[in-house]
Design a protein around this motif. Structure first.
Motif, PDB file in Angstrom:
ATOM      1  N   ILE A   1      -8.549   8.323 -10.430  1.00 51.30           N
ATOM      2  CA  ILE A   1      -9.456   7.488  -9.647  1.00 51.30           C
ATOM      3  C   ILE A   1      -8.749   6.199  -9.225  1.00 51.30           C
ATOM      4  O   ILE A   1      -8.832   5.778  -8.076  1.00 51.30           O
ATOM      5  CB  ILE A   1     -10.740   7.178 -10.442  1.00 51.30           C
ATOM      6  N   ASN A   2      -8.046   5.584 -10.153  1.00 50.12           N
ATOM      7  CA  ASN A   2      -7.361   4.337  -9.840  1.00 50.12           C
ATOM      8  C   ASN A   2      -6.258   4.548  -8.800  1.00 50.12           C
ATOM      9  O   ASN A   2      -6.064   3.709  -7.910  1.00 50.12           O
ATOM     10  CB  ASN A   2      -6.784   3.702 -11.104  1.00 50.12           C
ATOM     11  N   ASN A   3      -5.556   5.649  -8.885  1.00 51.13           N
ATOM     12  CA  ASN A   3      -4.522   5.947  -7.882  1.00 51.13           C
ATOM     13  C   ASN A   3      -5.139   6.080  -6.492  1.00 51.13           C
ATOM     14  O   ASN A   3      -4.558   5.621  -5.499  1.00 51.13           O
ATOM     15  CB  ASN A   3      -3.754   7.216  -8.251  1.00 51.13           C
ATOM     16  N   TYR A   4      -6.311   6.710  -6.410  1.00 51.58           N
ATOM     17  CA  TYR A   4      -6.996   6.832  -5.127  1.00 51.58           C
ATOM     18  C   TYR A   4      -7.399   5.439  -4.636  1.00 51.58           C
ATOM     19  O   TYR A   4      -7.208   5.099  -3.469  1.00 51.58           O
ATOM     20  CB  TYR A   4      -8.219   7.742  -5.253  1.00 51.58           C
ATOM     21  N   TYR A   5      -7.944   4.636  -5.531  1.00 52.36           N
ATOM     22  CA  TYR A   5      -8.342   3.271  -5.172  1.00 52.36           C
ATOM     23  C   TYR A   5      -7.147   2.497  -4.614  1.00 52.36           C
ATOM     24  O   TYR A   5      -7.249   1.855  -3.572  1.00 52.36           O
ATOM     25  CB  TYR A   5      -8.912   2.553  -6.399  1.00 52.36           C
ATOM     26  N   GLU A   6      -6.018   2.555  -5.310  1.00 53.86           N
ATOM     27  CA  GLU A   6      -4.820   1.836  -4.867  1.00 53.86           C
ATOM     28  C   GLU A   6      -4.387   2.301  -3.474  1.00 53.86           C
ATOM     29  O   GLU A   6      -3.954   1.503  -2.648  1.00 53.86           O
ATOM     30  CB  GLU A   6      -3.679   2.028  -5.863  1.00 53.86           C
ATOM     31  N   LYS A   7      -4.500   3.586  -3.221  1.00 56.08           N
ATOM     32  CA  LYS A   7      -4.139   4.123  -1.908  1.00 56.08           C
ATOM     33  C   LYS A   7      -5.076   3.576  -0.829  1.00 56.08           C
ATOM     34  O   LYS A   7      -4.636   3.167   0.238  1.00 56.08           O
ATOM     35  CB  LYS A   7      -4.200   5.647  -1.939  1.00 56.08           C
ATOM     36  N   ILE A   8      -6.363   3.563  -1.126  1.00 59.29           N
ATOM     37  CA  ILE A   8      -7.372   3.113  -0.164  1.00 59.29           C
ATOM     38  C   ILE A   8      -7.185   1.642   0.176  1.00 59.29           C
ATOM     39  O   ILE A   8      -7.224   1.251   1.341  1.00 59.29           O
ATOM     40  CB  ILE A   8      -8.794   3.383  -0.695  1.00 59.29           C
ATOM     41  N   VAL A   9      -7.006   0.793  -0.830  1.00 53.24           N
ATOM     42  CA  VAL A   9      -6.879  -0.637  -0.531  1.00 53.24           C
ATOM     43  C   VAL A   9      -5.575  -0.950   0.200  1.00 53.24           C
ATOM     44  O   VAL A   9      -5.447  -2.011   0.794  1.00 53.24           O
ATOM     45  CB  VAL A   9      -7.045  -1.537  -1.778  1.00 53.24           C
ATOM     46  N   GLY A  10      -4.637  -0.036   0.180  1.00 54.66           N
ATOM     47  CA  GLY A  10      -3.394  -0.222   0.913  1.00 54.66           C
ATOM     48  C   GLY A  10      -3.474   0.171   2.377  1.00 54.66           C
ATOM     49  O   GLY A  10      -2.563  -0.112   3.149  1.00 54.66           O
ATOM     50  N   LEU A  11      -4.554   0.811   2.780  1.00 51.56           N
ATOM     51  CA  LEU A  11      -4.711   1.239   4.169  1.00 51.56           C
ATOM     52  C   LEU A  11      -5.079   0.049   5.056  1.00 51.56           C
ATOM     53  O   LEU A  11      -5.960  -0.740   4.715  1.00 51.56           O
ATOM     54  CB  LEU A  11      -5.786   2.325   4.280  1.00 51.56           C
ATOM     55  N   ASP A  12      -4.411  -0.060   6.180  1.00 54.16           N
ATOM     56  CA  ASP A  12      -4.627  -1.194   7.082  1.00 54.16           C
ATOM     57  C   ASP A  12      -6.038  -1.244   7.663  1.00 54.16           C
ATOM     58  O   ASP A  12      -6.573  -2.317   7.887  1.00 54.16           O
ATOM     59  CB  ASP A  12      -3.632  -1.150   8.244  1.00 54.16           C
ATOM     60  N   PHE A  13      -6.621  -0.103   7.924  1.00 52.23           N
ATOM     61  CA  PHE A  13      -7.902  -0.098   8.624  1.00 52.23           C
ATOM     62  C   PHE A  13      -9.108  -0.360   7.722  1.00 52.23           C
ATOM     63  O   PHE A  13     -10.205  -0.594   8.208  1.00 52.23           O
ATOM     64  CB  PHE A  13      -8.105   1.219   9.381  1.00 52.23           C
ATOM     65  N   VAL A  14      -8.913  -0.345   6.417  1.00 51.20           N
ATOM     66  CA  VAL A  14     -10.033  -0.590   5.506  1.00 51.20           C
ATOM     67  C   VAL A  14     -10.332  -2.087   5.510  1.00 51.20           C
ATOM     68  O   VAL A  14      -9.457  -2.915   5.270  1.00 51.20           O
ATOM     69  CB  VAL A  14      -9.720  -0.092   4.076  1.00 51.20           C
ATOM     70  N   ARG A  15     -11.583  -2.418   5.814  1.00 50.81           N
ATOM     71  CA  ARG A  15     -11.983  -3.822   5.925  1.00 50.81           C
ATOM     72  C   ARG A  15     -11.933  -4.522   4.558  1.00 50.81           C
ATOM     73  O   ARG A  15     -12.165  -3.908   3.529  1.00 50.81           O
ATOM     74  CB  ARG A  15     -13.383  -3.925   6.514  1.00 50.81           C
ATOM     75  N   GLN A  16     -11.673  -5.813   4.584  1.00 55.07           N
ATOM     76  CA  GLN A  16     -11.540  -6.595   3.341  1.00 55.07           C
ATOM     77  C   GLN A  16     -12.835  -6.553   2.528  1.00 55.07           C
ATOM     78  O   GLN A  16     -12.796  -6.437   1.319  1.00 55.07           O
ATOM     79  CB  GLN A  16     -11.146  -8.041   3.643  1.00 55.07           C
ATOM     80  N   ARG A  17     -13.973  -6.622   3.179  1.00 55.04           N
ATOM     81  CA  ARG A  17     -15.230  -6.600   2.418  1.00 55.04           C
ATOM     82  C   ARG A  17     -15.403  -5.267   1.692  1.00 55.04           C
ATOM     83  O   ARG A  17     -15.948  -5.214   0.601  1.00 55.04           O
ATOM     84  CB  ARG A  17     -16.420  -6.917   3.311  1.00 55.04           C
ATOM     85  N   THR A  18     -14.918  -4.182   2.287  1.00 56.96           N
ATOM     86  CA  THR A  18     -14.978  -2.881   1.633  1.00 56.96           C
ATOM     87  C   THR A  18     -14.060  -2.880   0.420  1.00 56.96           C
ATOM     88  O   THR A  18     -14.431  -2.389  -0.645  1.00 56.96           O
ATOM     89  CB  THR A  18     -14.603  -1.756   2.606  1.00 56.96           C
ATOM     90  N   LYS A  19     -12.875  -3.423   0.576  1.00 58.23           N
ATOM     91  CA  LYS A  19     -11.945  -3.518  -0.556  1.00 58.23           C
ATOM     92  C   LYS A  19     -12.558  -4.332  -1.683  1.00 58.23           C
ATOM     93  O   LYS A  19     -12.469  -3.952  -2.853  1.00 58.23           O
ATOM     94  CB  LYS A  19     -10.622  -4.130  -0.101  1.00 58.23           C
ATOM     95  N   ASP A  20     -13.194  -5.444  -1.341  1.00 58.63           N
ATOM     96  CA  ASP A  20     -13.834  -6.279  -2.359  1.00 58.63           C
ATOM     97  C   ASP A  20     -14.975  -5.539  -3.048  1.00 58.63           C
ATOM     98  O   ASP A  20     -15.133  -5.622  -4.269  1.00 58.63           O
ATOM     99  CB  ASP A  20     -14.359  -7.579  -1.741  1.00 58.63           C
ATOM    100  N   ASN A  21     -15.778  -4.821  -2.267  1.00 61.44           N
ATOM    101  CA  ASN A  21     -16.871  -4.045  -2.847  1.00 61.44           C
ATOM    102  C   ASN A  21     -16.349  -2.948  -3.769  1.00 61.44           C
ATOM    103  O   ASN A  21     -16.906  -2.715  -4.839  1.00 61.44           O
ATOM    104  CB  ASN A  21     -17.745  -3.419  -1.756  1.00 61.44           C
ATOM    105  N   LEU A  22     -15.297  -2.276  -3.351  1.00 59.47           N
ATOM    106  CA  LEU A  22     -14.709  -1.238  -4.198  1.00 59.47           C
ATOM    107  C   LEU A  22     -14.195  -1.818  -5.500  1.00 59.47           C
ATOM    108  O   LEU A  22     -14.359  -1.228  -6.562  1.00 59.47           O
ATOM    109  CB  LEU A  22     -13.567  -0.524  -3.475  1.00 59.47           C
ATOM    110  N   GLU A  23     -13.585  -2.980  -5.418  1.00 59.47           N
ATOM    111  CA  GLU A  23     -13.072  -3.607  -6.640  1.00 59.47           C
ATOM    112  C   GLU A  23     -14.207  -3.902  -7.606  1.00 59.47           C
ATOM    113  O   GLU A  23     -14.095  -3.631  -8.801  1.00 59.47           O
ATOM    114  CB  GLU A  23     -12.316  -4.899  -6.308  1.00 59.47           C
ATOM    115  N   SER A  24     -15.319  -4.400  -7.104  1.00 61.31           N
ATOM    116  CA  SER A  24     -16.424  -4.717  -8.006  1.00 61.31           C
ATOM    117  C   SER A  24     -17.093  -3.461  -8.545  1.00 61.31           C
ATOM    118  O   SER A  24     -17.543  -3.436  -9.686  1.00 61.31           O
ATOM    119  CB  SER A  24     -17.446  -5.623  -7.312  1.00 61.31           C
ATOM    120  N   ILE A  25     -17.135  -2.405  -7.760  1.00 63.78           N
ATOM    121  CA  ILE A  25     -17.746  -1.155  -8.206  1.00 63.78           C
ATOM    122  C   ILE A  25     -16.812  -0.414  -9.149  1.00 63.78           C
ATOM    123  O   ILE A  25     -17.212   0.091 -10.181  1.00 63.78           O
ATOM    124  CB  ILE A  25     -18.041  -0.234  -7.003  1.00 63.78           C
TER     125      ILE A  25
END
Length: 94
Positions: free
Chosen positions: A65-89
């Motif tokens: 799960i964490n590896n997937y998360y790290e991949k997602i937050v590294g994607l340019d098109f993922v908005r910062q608010r989504t990254k922040d929400n994922l981190e809190s979840i």
């Protein structure tokens, strides 16, 4: 604290919305959208199947799960608010 299934469902829903948004505003192609969606579906299917009778997550699964998360937050098109929400979840509740 929410149970694991609810957290995974929230993450799944969040990422599907993010992929749809990126496609709608031409940040990714349909092929990229489908690829990202397939990866997400594979991860969530694995988790749902493995934990349908046992709500406990194991270290190897958290790593997946964490590896997937790290991949997602590294994607340019993922908005910062989504990254922040994922981190809190995702990470804070781990």
């Amino acid at each position: 604290m929410r149970d694991q299934k609810e957290r995974v469902e929230t993450i799944e829903s969040t990422m599907k919305n993010e992929f749809r948004h990126a496609l709608a505003v031409n940040l990714i192609t349909q092929e990229q959208h489908d690829k990202h969606l397939q990866e997400l579906n594979e991860l969530t299917a694995y988790i749902y199947e493995k934990y349908k009778d046992d709500p406990s997550f194991y270290p190897d699964d958290w790593d997946k799960i964490n590896n997937y998360y790290e991949k997602i937050v590294g994607l340019d098109f993922v908005r910062q608010r989504t990254k922040d929400n994922l981190e809190s979840i995702w990470l804070i509740e781990m």
